[in-house]
Each structure stands twice: as structure tokens, then as C-alpha cells.
Design an enzyme around this catalytic site. Structure first.
Site, PDB file in Angstrom:
ATOM      1  N   HIS A  63       0.851  -1.193   0.000  1.00 28.52           N
ATOM      2  CA  HIS A  63       0.000   0.000   0.000  1.00 28.52           C
ATOM      3  C   HIS A  63       0.883   1.238   0.000  1.00 28.52           C
ATOM      4  CE1 HIS A  63       0.898  -0.629   4.241  1.00 28.52           C
ATOM      5  NE2 HIS A  63       0.427   0.571   4.550  1.00 28.52           N
ATOM      6  N   HIS A  65       1.527   3.866   1.868  1.00 29.87           N
ATOM      7  CA  HIS A  65       1.953   4.617   3.038  1.00 29.87           C
ATOM      8  C   HIS A  65       3.475   4.658   3.029  1.00 29.87           C
ATOM      9  CE1 HIS A  65      -1.928   4.341   5.681  1.00 29.87           C
ATOM     10  NE2 HIS A  65      -1.915   5.409   4.910  1.00 29.87           N
ATOM     11  N   ASP A  67       5.963   4.424   5.051  1.00 27.45           N
ATOM     12  CA  ASP A  67       6.839   3.454   5.703  1.00 27.45           C
ATOM     13  C   ASP A  67       6.924   2.142   4.927  1.00 27.45           C
ATOM     14  OD1 ASP A  67       4.090   3.306   6.556  1.00 27.45           O
ATOM     15  OD2 ASP A  67       4.660   1.879   8.107  1.00 27.45           O
ATOM     16  N   HIS A  68       6.161   2.033   3.858  1.00 28.66           N
ATOM     17  CA  HIS A  68       6.216   0.833   3.025  1.00 28.66           C
ATOM     18  C   HIS A  68       6.780   1.099   1.629  1.00 28.66           C
ATOM     19  CE1 HIS A  68       3.827  -1.851   5.742  1.00 28.66           C
ATOM     20  NE2 HIS A  68       3.522  -0.658   6.238  1.00 28.66           N
ATOM     21  N   HIS A 143      -7.345  -1.648   5.387  1.00 31.89           N
ATOM     22  CA  HIS A 143      -6.553  -0.620   6.058  1.00 31.89           C
ATOM     23  C   HIS A 143      -7.206   0.734   5.765  1.00 31.89           C
ATOM     24  CE1 HIS A 143      -3.157   0.796   8.227  1.00 31.89           C
ATOM     25  NE2 HIS A 143      -2.487   1.302   7.202  1.00 31.89           N
ATOM     26  N   ASP A 213      -0.574  -3.855   5.930  1.00 31.63           N
ATOM     27  CA  ASP A 213      -1.189  -3.494   7.192  1.00 31.63           C
ATOM     28  C   ASP A 213      -2.680  -3.812   7.100  1.00 31.63           C
ATOM     29  OD1 ASP A 213       1.322  -2.425   7.647  1.00 31.63           O
ATOM     30  OD2 ASP A 213       0.650  -0.370   7.810  1.00 31.63           O
ATOM     31  N   HIS A 271       5.906  -5.267  12.337  1.00 30.94           N
ATOM     32  CA  HIS A 271       5.300  -3.944  12.165  1.00 30.94           C
ATOM     33  C   HIS A 271       4.968  -3.355  13.535  1.00 30.94           C
ATOM     34  CE1 HIS A 271       2.500  -0.783  10.667  1.00 30.94           C
ATOM     35  NE2 HIS A 271       3.294  -0.821   9.608  1.00 30.94           N
TER      36      HIS A 271
END
Length: 304
Positions: A63, A65, A67-68, A143, A213, A271
Site C-alpha cells: 500500500h 503509506h 513506511d512501506h 486498512h 497493514d 510492524h
């Protein structure tokens, strides 16, 4: 058995800490490398793992976001500095190509290789990659934005030939492929030699599932049934259940319930929220539900 490994490059969540890198993993199947998510610092961790950059040709993003996926631009740029010429394929939800193209045009316009984007619908279960050895299938998650997990499934291999028996019955070479795939052998005299006398079963195909997530989502249990290794996010302890629901994340105990109901062989949780300086509480809560649970940690390598 042939190599099927999971390398944990990072297992933290959105807020950076000195203990964990952002989420990123590499699956190594027979020395083909597949990256799952690419958080900030992923390329540094990839170097520490001593995996060969040149064998990484596919990256799967769960996805959009940061941090990914914040590590993508740095990794793409480094590949260019290393003289890469092979295509790099990035599989992601819709929108990543639109986000990265301006940066690629500005910072990486001299790349000697192509970056090819493949977009998929996170609401659907679909095969997004396939070769002779493996399929990668999306796992719809829930999510705050479109998100999915990935199921890496090794394909079943033909039976192994028992060389002594093949030699004994003087089986011609041109018959071996048929026999590997289950056929009996008929001798020139008309005698039928059962396949079970000429072969032994191959190793069972292995499966790895990545789920991050997501809010607690029992709907995924069926797709995860019987996998050898499951990575499931466990951002919070049970005391933060309300926070987990609010942010569409999962507690460690909930991740363990998914593993238990799916009948997986082993669970690895990660995570982790930055609030935990010691994740032992998460391991304790998960293990109470599903004993064969371990904590993700940087540079951990798990063989399936």
C-alpha cells in the site's frame, strides 16, 4: 529441499526508531529475489543481508503509506549507479507510478534500465506474478487506504526418478518426463511397471504469506489455510485494542488467532509500534494463542 527463505530487512511501523527499520522483506526462492515493501533504509539492510542486488527484479508494494515505499527512490537510484541494465518490475496498488514518475524523470533520467509498473486492484484476489517455480497472489486486506498482502506459493514439482529402478527396467531417456509426471512405464514386452516403483514423491510445495497493514480480518483465513510461514502485522498489544481498531491495525493476539484458525505452521509477527521498547509483551500475547510464534527482527532469515 531447494532454497526458500524469508529475509527480514525491517519490521518497524510508521514512526522511525533507533531499534527498527521500516517494513521491508525479501523472499529468496532458488536464488531469485522478490522484495516485499520497501521502507526507508531498505537498501542498507539489503546490503547487510549480503543478497545480490542483481537478482532482485520484482518488488511488491502492499500500500502507499510512506513506511512501506519511501525506500524505492533510493534503491532505484542505487541500481543505476551499479550499472544495472535488467528491467525492474514494481507491482503495487494504483497510484504509485503517478507518484514516482516525476521523481524518476528528475533524479533518474539517465537510468540504463527500465522501471516497469504493474498496478492491481487490492479488493481482488489475483495472481500478480507467475513463473515456472512460483505464483504470487494478492490477499485483500482492510486498512485506511487500499492495501493487500501477498501469498508466495511454490508450484508442485514432478516426482523424483529412482535411478536404480529406471536403470533396472532399462527405461529410455525419452520416457523420463512422462514418468516424472505420473505415467506408468510399459516395457517392450508389454509389462506395465507402476509409476510408484520408478519414482518417489517430490517435496511438498511451500507457501509464505505476508499480511500488513490490516485491521483484524478473519475473511483472509481461508486463503491462508495451511501456509508454512505467515507474517502478520502485530502493531499493538491487547491493551491498545481500541487504538488498533481506530488506526486499522492488528493486535498480537488477533494475529495469532488468524494463524490458529488458518492452521499455519509458523507465525512471525512484526510492524511494531514505536511505543514498545521491548516487544516481549507482544510475543507473550501471541504465543498464548498460537505457541509457534516468533518476533520479527532485522537481519533474521527464516528457511521454509
Amino acid at each position: 529441499m531447494e532454497k526458500f527463505e524469508l529475509h527480514i530487512l525491517g519490521c518497524g511501523s510508521a514512526l522511525p526508531t533507533t531499534r527498527h527499520f521500516a517494513t521491508s522483506q525479501v523472499v529468496n526462492l532458488r536464488d531469485k529475489l522478490f522484495m516485499i515493501d520497501c521502507g526507508e533504509g531498505a537498501q542498507m539492510q539489503l546490503r547487510k543481508s549480503r543478497l545480490k542486488f542483481s537478482r532482485l527484479n520484482h518488488i511488491f508494494i502492499s500500500h502507499l503509506h510512506g513506511d512501506h515505499c519511501f525506500g524505492l527512490m533510493g534503491l532505484i537510484s542505487t541500481f543505476g549507479l551499479l550499472g544495472r541494465t535488467a528491467e525492474l518490475h514494481i507491482h503495487s496498488p494504483k497510484g504509485l507510478e503517478e507518484l514516482l514518475t516525476p521523481m524518476l524523470n528528475f533524479f533518474c533520467h539517465t537510468l540504463a534500465y527500465k522501471v516497469i509498473f504493474h498496478e492491481f486492484d487490492t479488493r481482488q484476489t489475483s495472481v500478480v506474478y507467475e513463473d515456472r517455480s512460483m505464483t504470487v497472489t494478492t490477499i485483500p486486506l482492510q486498512h485506511r487506504i487500499p492495501c493487500c498482502g501477498f501469498l508466495f506459493a511454490e508450484k508442485a514439482r514432478p516426482n523424483h526418478i529412482i535411478r536404480d529402478m529406471v536403470d533396472f527396467y532399462k527405461v529410455p531417456v525419452y520416457e523420463l518426463n512422462r514418468i516424472k509426471n505420473g505415467s506408468d512405464y510399459v516395457t517392450p514386452e508389454g509389462e506395465v511397471i507402476a509409476n510408484t516403483r520408478l519414482t518417489r514423491p517430490s517435496d511438498p510445495p511451500r507457501k509464505y504469506a505476508y499480511c500488513s497493514d490490516t485491521i483484524f480480518r478473519p475473511e483472509i483465513v481461508k486463503q491462508l489455510s495451511g501456509v508454512d510461514l505467515l507474517f502478520h502485522e502485530a502493531t499493538f498489544a491487547e491493551s491498545e485494542l481500541a487504538r488498533a481498531k481506530e488506526t486499522y491495525h492488528t493486535t498480537a493476539a488477533q494475529a495469532a488467532r488468524i494463524a490458529l484458525e488458518a492452521g499455519v505452521r509458523q507465525l512471525v509477527i512484526g510492524h511494531f509500534s514505536a511505543r514498545y521498547e521491548d516487544e516481549s509483551i507482544l510475543l507473550k500475547e501471541a504465543s498464548a494463542v498460537f505457541p509457534n510464534t516468533i518476533l520479527a527482527k532485522e537481519n533474521l532469515c527464516i528457511s521454509l
